[in-house]
Design an enzyme around this catalytic site. Structure first.
Site, PDB file in Angstrom:
ATOM      1  N   SER A  10      45.889  45.876  18.087  1.00 52.06           N
ATOM      2  CA  SER A  10      45.126  46.682  18.747  1.00 52.06           C
ATOM      3  C   SER A  10      45.400  47.093  19.880  1.00 52.06           C
ATOM      4  O   SER A  10      45.364  46.691  21.235  1.00 52.06           O
ATOM      5  CB  SER A  10      44.092  47.070  18.579  1.00 52.06           C
ATOM      6  OG  SER A  10      43.326  47.651  19.877  1.00 52.06           O
ATOM      7  N   HIS A  35      48.921  49.259  16.636  1.00 52.44           N
ATOM      8  CA  HIS A  35      47.383  50.317  16.134  1.00 52.44           C
ATOM      9  C   HIS A  35      47.026  51.190  16.951  1.00 52.44           C
ATOM     10  O   HIS A  35      46.899  50.414  17.858  1.00 52.44           O
ATOM     11  CB  HIS A  35      46.970  49.494  15.050  1.00 52.44           C
ATOM     12  CG  HIS A  35      45.630  49.566  14.915  1.00 52.44           C
ATOM     13  ND1 HIS A  35      45.232  49.698  13.504  1.00 52.44           N
ATOM     14  CD2 HIS A  35      44.306  49.963  15.541  1.00 52.44           C
ATOM     15  CE1 HIS A  35      44.360  50.120  13.190  1.00 52.44           C
ATOM     16  NE2 HIS A  35      43.339  50.651  14.696  1.00 52.44           N
ATOM     17  N   ASP A  37      43.477  53.054  18.325  1.00 49.08           N
ATOM     18  CA  ASP A  37      42.120  52.993  18.538  1.00 49.08           C
ATOM     19  C   ASP A  37      41.648  54.446  18.938  1.00 49.08           C
ATOM     20  O   ASP A  37      42.201  54.775  20.322  1.00 49.08           O
ATOM     21  CB  ASP A  37      41.472  52.337  18.867  1.00 49.08           C
ATOM     22  CG  ASP A  37      41.840  51.101  17.784  1.00 49.08           C
ATOM     23  OD1 ASP A  37      41.117  51.196  16.967  1.00 49.08           O
ATOM     24  OD2 ASP A  37      41.973  49.450  17.880  1.00 49.08           O
ATOM     25  N   MET A  39      39.332  56.870  19.740  1.00 52.65           N
ATOM     26  CA  MET A  39      37.764  57.287  19.858  1.00 52.65           C
ATOM     27  C   MET A  39      37.298  58.673  20.354  1.00 52.65           C
ATOM     28  O   MET A  39      38.033  58.515  21.852  1.00 52.65           O
ATOM     29  CB  MET A  39      36.553  55.788  20.164  1.00 52.65           C
ATOM     30  CG  MET A  39      37.201  54.683  19.650  1.00 52.65           C
ATOM     31  SD  MET A  39      36.669  53.378  19.841  1.00 52.65           S
ATOM     32  CE  MET A  39      37.984  52.241  18.930  1.00 52.65           C
ATOM     33  N   HIS A  68      44.362  54.878  13.581  1.00 55.31           N
ATOM     34  CA  HIS A  68      42.801  55.183  13.706  1.00 55.31           C
ATOM     35  C   HIS A  68      42.182  56.211  13.960  1.00 55.31           C
ATOM     36  O   HIS A  68      41.640  55.328  15.541  1.00 55.31           O
ATOM     37  CB  HIS A  68      42.433  53.421  13.733  1.00 55.31           C
ATOM     38  CG  HIS A  68      41.561  52.579  12.904  1.00 55.31           C
ATOM     39  ND1 HIS A  68      40.645  51.770  12.921  1.00 55.31           N
ATOM     40  CD2 HIS A  68      40.154  54.023  12.443  1.00 55.31           C
ATOM     41  CE1 HIS A  68      39.347  51.533  13.215  1.00 55.31           C
ATOM     42  NE2 HIS A  68      39.259  53.080  12.258  1.00 55.31           N
ATOM     43  N   MET A  70      38.844  57.620  15.397  1.00 60.17           N
ATOM     44  CA  MET A  70      37.471  57.255  14.837  1.00 60.17           C
ATOM     45  C   MET A  70      36.827  58.876  15.162  1.00 60.17           C
ATOM     46  O   MET A  70      35.924  58.267  16.658  1.00 60.17           O
ATOM     47  CB  MET A  70      36.943  55.731  15.539  1.00 60.17           C
ATOM     48  CG  MET A  70      37.215  54.801  14.727  1.00 60.17           C
ATOM     49  SD  MET A  70      37.504  53.425  15.458  1.00 60.17           S
ATOM     50  CE  MET A  70      39.314  53.489  16.262  1.00 60.17           C
ATOM     51  N   MET A 139      36.242  47.037   7.948  1.00 61.86           N
ATOM     52  CA  MET A 139      36.652  47.633   9.499  1.00 61.86           C
ATOM     53  C   MET A 139      35.549  46.303   9.099  1.00 61.86           C
ATOM     54  O   MET A 139      34.229  46.426   8.855  1.00 61.86           O
ATOM     55  CB  MET A 139      35.466  48.554  10.190  1.00 61.86           C
ATOM     56  CG  MET A 139      36.191  49.776  10.278  1.00 61.86           C
ATOM     57  SD  MET A 139      36.775  49.843  11.270  1.00 61.86           S
ATOM     58  CE  MET A 139      36.132  48.829  13.066  1.00 61.86           C
ATOM     59  N   GLY A 144      33.709  51.113  17.934  1.00 61.10           N
ATOM     60  CA  GLY A 144      33.584  51.611  18.928  1.00 61.10           C
ATOM     61  C   GLY A 144      33.974  50.632  20.045  1.00 61.10           C
ATOM     62  O   GLY A 144      33.985  51.530  20.618  1.00 61.10           O
ATOM     63  N   ASP A 177      39.931  45.090  10.034  1.00 60.36           N
ATOM     64  CA  ASP A 177      40.572  45.365  11.907  1.00 60.36           C
ATOM     65  C   ASP A 177      38.646  45.077  12.012  1.00 60.36           C
ATOM     66  O   ASP A 177      37.663  45.742  11.634  1.00 60.36           O
ATOM     67  CB  ASP A 177      40.475  47.144  12.076  1.00 60.36           C
ATOM     68  CG  ASP A 177      40.610  47.443  13.324  1.00 60.36           C
ATOM     69  OD1 ASP A 177      40.355  46.423  13.769  1.00 60.36           O
ATOM     70  OD2 ASP A 177      40.961  48.990  13.602  1.00 60.36           O
TER      71      ASP A 177
HETATM   72  C1  DX5 Z   1      37.652  48.974  16.731  1.00 56.17           C
HETATM   73  C2  DX5 Z   1      39.074  49.035  16.509  1.00 56.17           C
HETATM   74  C3  DX5 Z   1      39.409  47.876  16.726  1.00 56.17           C
HETATM   75  C4  DX5 Z   1      39.501  46.617  17.601  1.00 56.17           C
HETATM   76  C5  DX5 Z   1      39.891  45.554  17.686  1.00 56.17           C
HETATM   77  O1  DX5 Z   1      36.370  49.441  16.946  1.00 56.17           O
HETATM   78  O2  DX5 Z   1      38.713  49.976  15.462  1.00 56.17           O
HETATM   79  O3  DX5 Z   1      40.537  48.107  16.323  1.00 56.17           O
HETATM   80  O4  DX5 Z   1      39.639  47.301  19.246  1.00 56.17           O
HETATM   81  O5  DX5 Z   1      39.238  44.535  18.519  1.00 56.17           O
HETATM   82  P1  DX5 Z   1      39.649  43.593  18.370  1.00 56.17           P
HETATM   83  O6  DX5 Z   1      40.887  42.825  17.712  1.00 56.17           O
HETATM   84  O7  DX5 Z   1      39.201  42.961  19.945  1.00 56.17           O
HETATM   85  O8  DX5 Z   1      38.405  43.285  18.015  1.00 56.17           O
HETATM   86 ZN    ZN Z   2      41.607  50.236  14.896  1.00 56.24          ZN
END
Ligand code: DX5
Ligand code: ZN
Length: 220
Positions: A10, A35, A37, A39, A68, A70, A139, A144, A177
């Site tokens: 990520s 990956h 993320d 948000m 991904h 969110m 998840m 977040g 994840d």
């Molecule tokens: C959380 C994200 C993850 C996160 C994973 O909301 O979707 O992808 O960044 O981070 P780690 O591996 O540090 O838990």
């Molecule tokens: Zn993610």
């Protein structure tokens, strides 16, 4: 069935001032997917990046861009993320009352479609989209933030989804994840996961460690 474990770092844990170089570095270190993320400060508390950044970083790796989302609402942004160079677009089941329609939209753009379930979401809704999705994301933290603790109760969910995927006979990635480290990676794989997202555990120690971190996560 013996599945090969794929690692999806990520980039949330990367150095954002050097994002292109970081992506090239994890690519060279053996990452399978990149990956990303996304948000929105609405579906989840944090705000990260949008399609312009996905487009800017796309040239730094030929690997699968696993995006991904969110975000809610989501439909209006799917085309932009597709055009930006996403290969897989994963949406959250909780982010729309119309996940079937959103998945149809992703597929109509010739992209792979993923559906993600929060820790508190049950798996029954998968029944009605199993024939369409290319990836199911469990998840193992509440989405977040990076760096949270793996929620162990999700292992049972992973096991049950693994059975459903095998029964379906379709080629569907089972991705996990959140809170993946050298210990929890083994638990998730044992439960049936075949793609592990790892932010903190990939990027810890800086670029000289990426290859060894990815190898360890893969169980090598
Ligand atoms: C959380 C994200 C993850 C996160 C994973 O909301 O979707 O992808 O960044 O981070 P780690 O591996 O540090 O838990
Ligand atoms: Zn993610």
């Amino acid at each position: 069935m013996q599945r090969e474990t794929r690692i999806a770092p990520s980039i949330l844990s990367a150095d954002f001032a050097r994002l292109g170089e970081e992506i090239a570095a994890i690519d060279a270190a053996g990452a399978d997917y990149i990956h990303v993320d996304v948000m929105d400060g609405h579906f989840v508390p944090a705000i990260t990046i949008g399609p312009a950044v996905v487009k800017a970083i796309r040239p730094f790796s030929k690997k699968t861009f696993d995006v991904h989302l969110m975000i809610s609402p989501v439909d209006n942004y799917i085309r932009e993320f597709a055009d930006a160079g996403s290969d897989i677009i994963t949406i959250h089941a909780e982010a729309t009352p119309h996940c079937h329609r959103t998945i149809q939209l992703i597929k109509s753009l010739d992209k792979k479609a993923g559906i993600s379930l929060n820790p508190g979401t049950s798996i029954e809704l998968l029944d009605n989209v199993m024939d369409m999705v290319d990836l199911i994301l469990v998840m193992s933290v509440n989405p977040g933030f990076g760096g949270q603790k793996f929620i162990v109760s999700q292992l049972e969910k992973i096991r049950r989804i693994r059975q459903r995927i095998d029964n379906s006979g379709r080629d569907i990635d089972l991705q996990v994840d959140g809170g993946i480290n050298m210990e929890t990676a083994g638990w998730a794989v044992e439960a049936g996961a075949d793609v592990l997202v790892a932010g903190t555990a990939t990027f810890t120690g800086g670029p000289s460690q990426y290859e060894i971190n990815i190898q360890k996560l893969r169980g090598e």
